[in-house]
Write a protein that holds these residues in place. Structure first.
Motif, PDB file in Angstrom:
ATOM      1  N   GLU A  77       5.582   1.540  -1.653  1.00  0.00           N
ATOM      2  CA  GLU A  77       5.302   1.625  -3.124  1.00  0.00           C
ATOM      3  C   GLU A  77       6.041   2.750  -3.792  1.00  0.00           C
ATOM      4  O   GLU A  77       6.664   3.406  -3.135  1.00  0.00           O
ATOM      5  CB  GLU A  77       3.410   2.173  -3.218  1.00  0.00           C
ATOM      6  N   PRO A  78       6.052   2.655  -5.232  1.00  0.00           N
ATOM      7  CA  PRO A  78       7.033   3.484  -5.951  1.00  0.00           C
ATOM      8  C   PRO A  78       6.609   4.901  -5.836  1.00  0.00           C
ATOM      9  O   PRO A  78       5.451   5.233  -5.352  1.00  0.00           O
ATOM     10  CB  PRO A  78       7.081   3.114  -7.464  1.00  0.00           C
ATOM     11  N   PHE A  79       7.432   5.732  -6.366  1.00  0.00           N
ATOM     12  CA  PHE A  79       7.170   7.247  -6.375  1.00  0.00           C
ATOM     13  C   PHE A  79       5.911   7.484  -7.156  1.00  0.00           C
ATOM     14  O   PHE A  79       5.752   6.732  -8.355  1.00  0.00           O
ATOM     15  CB  PHE A  79       8.481   8.020  -6.768  1.00  0.00           C
ATOM     16  N   GLN A  80       5.385   8.455  -6.950  1.00  0.00           N
ATOM     17  CA  GLN A  80       4.390   8.935  -7.775  1.00  0.00           C
ATOM     18  C   GLN A  80       4.075  10.350  -7.582  1.00  0.00           C
ATOM     19  O   GLN A  80       4.495  11.224  -6.720  1.00  0.00           O
ATOM     20  CB  GLN A  80       2.882   8.345  -7.397  1.00  0.00           C
ATOM     21  N   ARG A 112       6.417   9.504  -2.170  1.00  0.00           N
ATOM     22  CA  ARG A 112       6.637   7.814  -2.102  1.00  0.00           C
ATOM     23  C   ARG A 112       6.048   7.656  -0.573  1.00  0.00           C
ATOM     24  O   ARG A 112       6.614   8.154   0.390  1.00  0.00           O
ATOM     25  CB  ARG A 112       7.907   7.563  -2.268  1.00  0.00           C
ATOM     26  N   SER A 169       5.786   4.742   2.397  1.00  0.00           N
ATOM     27  CA  SER A 169       6.184   3.351   2.902  1.00  0.00           C
ATOM     28  C   SER A 169       6.003   3.254   4.311  1.00  0.00           C
ATOM     29  O   SER A 169       5.855   4.103   5.210  1.00  0.00           O
ATOM     30  CB  SER A 169       7.722   3.188   2.691  1.00  0.00           C
ATOM     31  N   ARG A 202       2.097   6.882 -11.048  1.00  0.00           N
ATOM     32  CA  ARG A 202       3.202   6.057 -10.403  1.00  0.00           C
ATOM     33  C   ARG A 202       4.364   5.884 -11.336  1.00  0.00           C
ATOM     34  O   ARG A 202       4.219   5.581 -12.529  1.00  0.00           O
ATOM     35  CB  ARG A 202       3.034   4.546  -9.960  1.00  0.00           C
ATOM     36  N   GLU A 260       8.604   0.569 -10.822  1.00  0.00           N
ATOM     37  CA  GLU A 260       9.423   0.156  -9.443  1.00  0.00           C
ATOM     38  C   GLU A 260      10.889  -0.031 -10.023  1.00  0.00           C
ATOM     39  O   GLU A 260      11.030  -0.571 -10.915  1.00  0.00           O
ATOM     40  CB  GLU A 260       8.742  -0.948  -9.083  1.00  0.00           C
TER      41      GLU A 260
END
Length: 121
Positions: A47-50, A91, A93, A117, A120
């Motif tokens: 998932e993208p950085f948050q 992030r 993964s 978030r 992307e």
């Protein structure tokens, strides 16, 4: 009532094949103070950085999960746990060949309004 026995956690759909069974939290019980969820992330999931506005604890059950936090890469393995303080840029993964099974605890409870978030890339 002095207890709440959760027998039917809410299944939350997530892109990329990850499964979430939330036992306590906003969608499952209306609790906004804390969320507790069992998760399984398949190989290749990410998932993208948050930069969440909640603290998060991860407890690994099986496999490995990669966490990028504040410029460092941590590989969390079965039997290990990790605390991420709210406001950290993070992030999650699973670049590994097997499922990553873990429990996540968020305080206050996870919500899309608090996760922040990044888009992307």
């Amino acid at each position: 009532m002095g207890y709440q026995h959760q027998t039917n956690p809410i299944q939350i759909p997530v892109p990329g094949g990850k499964t979430i069974a939330e036992h306590f939290g906003i969608p499952s019980t209306g609790h906004s103070e804390i969320s507790i969820a069992h998760m399984v992330a398949p190989p290749g999931w990410g998932e993208p950085f948050q930069s969440p506005n909640f603290d998060e604890w991860t407890l690994m059950v099986r496999g490995k999960k990669q966490i990028e936090v504040d410029g460092k890469i941590i590989v969390l393995s079965a039997g290990e746990s990790l605390f991420i303080e709210k406001g950290s840029r993070v992030r999650y993964s699973n670049p590994f060949l097997e499922d990553a099974e873990y429990w996540s605890v968020c305080k206050p409870a996870f919500s899309l309004d608090l996760v922040n978030r990044e888009p992307e890339v």
